[in-house]
Write a protein that holds these residues in place. Structure first.
Motif, PDB file in Angstrom:
ATOM      1  N   LYS A 131       0.832  -1.207   0.000  1.00 51.12           N
ATOM      2  CA  LYS A 131       0.000   0.000   0.000  1.00 51.12           C
ATOM      3  C   LYS A 131       0.870   1.262   0.000  1.00 51.12           C
ATOM      4  N   VAL A 152      -6.167   4.214  -1.674  1.00 43.73           N
ATOM      5  CA  VAL A 152      -4.764   4.038  -1.301  1.00 43.73           C
ATOM      6  C   VAL A 152      -3.992   5.352  -1.359  1.00 43.73           C
ATOM      7  N   THR A 162      -3.498   3.124   7.739  1.00 41.34           N
ATOM      8  CA  THR A 162      -3.011   2.313   6.614  1.00 41.34           C
ATOM      9  C   THR A 162      -3.865   1.066   6.446  1.00 41.34           C
ATOM     10  N   ALA A 167      -5.890  -1.393  -0.816  1.00 37.71           N
ATOM     11  CA  ALA A 167      -4.765  -1.352  -1.758  1.00 37.71           C
ATOM     12  C   ALA A 167      -5.235  -0.752  -3.079  1.00 37.71           C
ATOM     13  N   GLU A 204      -8.999  -7.763  -0.766  1.00 40.54           N
ATOM     14  CA  GLU A 204      -8.556  -7.130  -2.019  1.00 40.54           C
ATOM     15  C   GLU A 204      -8.989  -7.972  -3.218  1.00 40.54           C
TER      16      GLU A 204
END
Length: 216
Positions: A131, A152, A162, A167, A204
């Motif tokens: 990331k 991201v 974070t 991502a 993801e």
């Protein structure tokens, strides 16, 4: 990619997987350059933090290390270090830093595994690394911070921030990136899907599958 430091086997594995991911994410040939020793950092750019770990001045890595070593055929050069980074004396730390103008940036692996990478925290640490690395490199391609909370490209000042970010870039940031790099959306998404499957990044993977369904 330019590794700087002393890396164990797990860290080297993360660097290799990050290279694989960045190649897919940006659809550009990606290479890992020979490792540079930490001895390249003079004493005046090192400090000991409140937590008693050594930190390196991030700007020095960009201005005095990476710019001088950026290959002539490289679009960008991304440094990766196992040392913690700080951007200014008054700041505690920074995950990464990039120069838009010079096409160089650096990411620290240190805080993604709390300085102790193991098999048990490997995947979480790797997800943080990909990331932040893709975030910093996107800056080098002219993409600024995004206001979309999950993108991201949203700025991050803590591991909790974070971890909340995807991502995946938001639709607008993906459009900006594609405008700059002119890649095949479907090919890229299929390769991202394969990467996420292989590394058990299930959330993801699900988002990538949804993106694929939208363009098919």
């Amino acid at each position: 990619m330019q590794p700087i430091g002393e890396f164990n086997d797990l860290q080297e594995k993360q660097i290799e997987l990050t290279k694989e991911y960045l190649k897919i994410y940006f659809q550009l040939e990606t290479k890992i350059l020979p490792i540079i020793s930490n001895e390249i950092f003079p004493k005046n750019v090192r400090r000991i933090s409140k937590n008693e770990q050594e930190q390196i001045l991030a700007g020095y890595v960009l201005d005095s290390v990476l710019i001088k070593r950026k290959p002539k055929d490289a679009a960008v050069l991304m440094g990766i270090t196992e040392k913690d980074l700080f951007p200014k004396p008054e700041w505690n730390y920074v995950f990464g830093l990039a120069s838009y103008q010079n096409g160089v940036g650096v990411t620290s692996m240190y805080r993604f595994a709390d300085g102790n990478l193991s098999e048990s925290n490997f995947n979480q640490s790797l997800e943080r690394l990909i990331k932040i690395s893709s975030h910093e490199i996107s800056h080098m391609f002219g993409i600024s911070h995004c206001l979309n909370a999950n993108c991201v490209m949203n700025g991050t000042n803590s591991l909790s921030e974070t971890d909340v970010h995807f991502a995946r870039a938001c639709s607008l940031c993906q459009y900006k990136l594609n405008s700059s790099l002119k890649y095949d959306d479907k090919k890229r998404l299929l390769e991202l899907k394969k990467f996420f499957e292989a590394n058990s990044f299930n959330a993801e993977l699900s988002r990538t599958e949804k993106d694929l369904n939208l363009i098919q």
